[in-house]
Scaffold this motif. Sequence first.
Motif, PDB file in Angstrom:
ATOM      1  N   HIS A 253      10.435  53.703  22.761  1.00  0.00           N
ATOM      2  CA  HIS A 253       9.329  54.640  22.535  1.00  0.00           C
ATOM      3  C   HIS A 253       8.861  55.269  23.848  1.00  0.00           C
ATOM      4  O   HIS A 253       8.452  56.446  23.879  1.00  0.00           O
ATOM      5  CB  HIS A 253       8.169  53.907  21.855  1.00  0.00           C
ATOM      6  CG  HIS A 253       6.962  54.755  21.598  1.00  0.00           C
ATOM      7  ND1 HIS A 253       6.927  55.736  20.641  1.00  0.00           N
ATOM      8  CD2 HIS A 253       5.744  54.769  22.185  1.00  0.00           C
ATOM      9  CE1 HIS A 253       5.736  56.317  20.645  1.00  0.00           C
ATOM     10  NE2 HIS A 253       4.995  55.742  21.576  1.00  0.00           N
ATOM     11  N   LEU A 254       8.928  54.509  24.933  1.00  0.00           N
ATOM     12  CA  LEU A 254       8.437  54.986  26.224  1.00  0.00           C
ATOM     13  C   LEU A 254       9.416  55.915  26.934  1.00  0.00           C
ATOM     14  O   LEU A 254       9.070  56.502  27.970  1.00  0.00           O
ATOM     15  CB  LEU A 254       8.113  53.799  27.134  1.00  0.00           C
ATOM     16  CG  LEU A 254       6.892  52.963  26.748  1.00  0.00           C
ATOM     17  CD1 LEU A 254       6.744  51.774  27.692  1.00  0.00           C
ATOM     18  CD2 LEU A 254       5.620  53.814  26.793  1.00  0.00           C
ATOM     19  N   GLU A 255      10.633  56.069  26.403  1.00  0.00           N
ATOM     20  CA  GLU A 255      11.596  56.972  27.036  1.00  0.00           C
ATOM     21  C   GLU A 255      11.034  58.386  27.142  1.00  0.00           C
ATOM     22  O   GLU A 255      11.261  59.086  28.134  1.00  0.00           O
ATOM     23  CB  GLU A 255      12.904  56.991  26.246  1.00  0.00           C
ATOM     24  CG  GLU A 255      13.738  55.737  26.402  1.00  0.00           C
ATOM     25  CD  GLU A 255      15.057  55.829  25.656  1.00  0.00           C
ATOM     26  OE1 GLU A 255      15.618  56.948  25.594  1.00  0.00           O
ATOM     27  OE2 GLU A 255      15.519  54.801  25.135  1.00  0.00           O
ATOM     28  N   SER A 256      10.289  58.813  26.131  1.00  0.00           N
ATOM     29  CA  SER A 256       9.741  60.170  26.141  1.00  0.00           C
ATOM     30  C   SER A 256       8.629  60.342  27.176  1.00  0.00           C
ATOM     31  O   SER A 256       8.241  61.471  27.487  1.00  0.00           O
ATOM     32  CB  SER A 256       9.203  60.531  24.747  1.00  0.00           C
ATOM     33  OG  SER A 256       8.203  59.610  24.343  1.00  0.00           O
ATOM     34  N   ALA A 257       8.118  59.223  27.700  1.00  0.00           N
ATOM     35  CA  ALA A 257       7.061  59.290  28.720  1.00  0.00           C
ATOM     36  C   ALA A 257       7.608  58.978  30.107  1.00  0.00           C
ATOM     37  O   ALA A 257       6.851  58.710  31.038  1.00  0.00           O
ATOM     38  CB  ALA A 257       5.940  58.304  28.376  1.00  0.00           C
ATOM     39  N   LEU A 258       8.931  59.030  30.245  1.00  0.00           N
ATOM     40  CA  LEU A 258       9.561  58.607  31.486  1.00  0.00           C
ATOM     41  C   LEU A 258       9.096  59.433  32.689  1.00  0.00           C
ATOM     42  O   LEU A 258       8.873  58.893  33.772  1.00  0.00           O
ATOM     43  CB  LEU A 258      11.085  58.698  31.352  1.00  0.00           C
ATOM     44  CG  LEU A 258      11.893  57.880  32.361  1.00  0.00           C
ATOM     45  CD1 LEU A 258      11.611  56.403  32.190  1.00  0.00           C
ATOM     46  CD2 LEU A 258      13.369  58.144  32.201  1.00  0.00           C
ATOM     47  N   ASP A 259       8.937  60.736  32.500  1.00  0.00           N
ATOM     48  CA  ASP A 259       8.503  61.592  33.611  1.00  0.00           C
ATOM     49  C   ASP A 259       7.136  61.172  34.144  1.00  0.00           C
ATOM     50  O   ASP A 259       6.910  61.121  35.357  1.00  0.00           O
ATOM     51  CB  ASP A 259       8.463  63.056  33.168  1.00  0.00           C
ATOM     52  CG  ASP A 259       9.859  63.606  32.893  1.00  0.00           C
ATOM     53  OD1 ASP A 259      10.818  63.041  33.442  1.00  0.00           O
ATOM     54  OD2 ASP A 259       9.987  64.585  32.130  1.00  0.00           O
TER      55      ASP A 259
END
Length: 482
Positions: A253-259
């Motif tokens: 789920h946190l992949e999309s918040a990686l930046d």
Amino acid sequence: MSKDPQPVFHKTPKAHLEQHINVEYTQDMMVSVSKPPTHLLPQPSQKHWVPDEECELCTLCGARFSFFHRRHHCRRDGRVICSDCCQKDVYVDSEYLGRLCTLCMSLLESGRNIGVYLTYSHFITGKDPVLRMEVLRGLRNTLQLEKNRNVLLEQRRDLISTLVDMLDQSNIPDVQNPAIYGMEDTEGIQSMVLGALVNLSATVTDSTLKAMADSGCVTALRKLLNHPDNGVIVELTIWCLRNLSRLPEVAVHLESALDVIIGLLDERAASIKEYVLSTLANIVTHTNNPLPLYEKIKLPDFLQHLIGIMESSPHGMTIPAAARIVHFLATHGSAVELFQRNILRICASLLRSPGHITIIHVTRALSALIKDDTVYNTFKDEYSLSIEQIGKYVSSRASRVCTCMLDFFVDNIHRPAILKHVITKLSAEKLAALRRSSEAKLTLEVNTLIETLTTKIDSVEDEEMVRDIQRFINDIEERSVS
């Protein structure tokens, strides 16, 4: 009026937490016990007491006051209580505090008293900022113990959802005096709530982590990362995400918040960088789409960050997290020379760590890199340093470390330098001891190494090398039966 102490590391037993090699569990998971201040009110405190005429009922138990059931004031928080809810002439650490209510006494006498939260949990959603803050403090401390987590989740099933709701400042009840503990009340409450969630997420059970994830906790925490104005809030937020990302579905789920997460590496606080690194390690471990994720990790900037963090904080969670990230990058990485050189530099540094999980990940990273002939030939000297270190771990007491090291040598023995290292640097005596081990995996690994060396003899043209290989094999065989 003193501010609430800054969060610091607290050591907790690993228990059974190292069951899975790819999942990072460290001892630095919880916020330390928050010691309550002995005085909440400016001195002299009487000026700040709640007036008698404003209270018809006891603040704690709700009993109605009368001529026979009289009002009293807690000297610590200034609230009006009845005689059943207070005790006079209280001393704490040899300091005379006078009359205290039972809530304040419980907090001051025991840092992790589960009864404080079970008895006074209704104050968390009330409008009294002092009582709310103190009960949250008691909850945060209580959640350090696994047995307390289990009891609270069983008896207060709405605990997680209540805490998650309070991460949104708009859900915190309005108060008449927001200046509490030297900060705005909503920020102070968020800090305490986040501390409680950090300690709750330090659980050893996946069921609690799943309950937190299902409650919308991850989404609420991600929103807080978008407003990095308060360093304490950011630190506690990424700390909690780090604990939760041990769960595969949270990590994905946190992949999309990686930046946003990687952007926190620019923060000055070393602890924030360490939590970011650990969170990233959990994400790359559980990702289902490694190549897109790899593209998001900007090289060489990220590697420079990684090197800097390791040099400034070569301890705790930094080392195993760096090892997992290096393993990921080496497996899915670029053939750019600068990338390879930095990875090898990091690997050489990590191999000096005594941690078993770290050694295994780094060895696997090197094995992935060494498969490329061009890379190997370009960086022979750099590899030789790491191979020397790997050879020292073959006789490690940890069987899984031995197994991984032997795997490395078997897989790469076609490299002349590694073949020479095996027959000249590895101890035949120690390999024989591993072969005699009661652990079948170790026996199998040594036998595989012997078979690989035997097969290698047919392709070696140097007669002296052939004799050295045969002598090494014979030495292991003889020592195995002695």
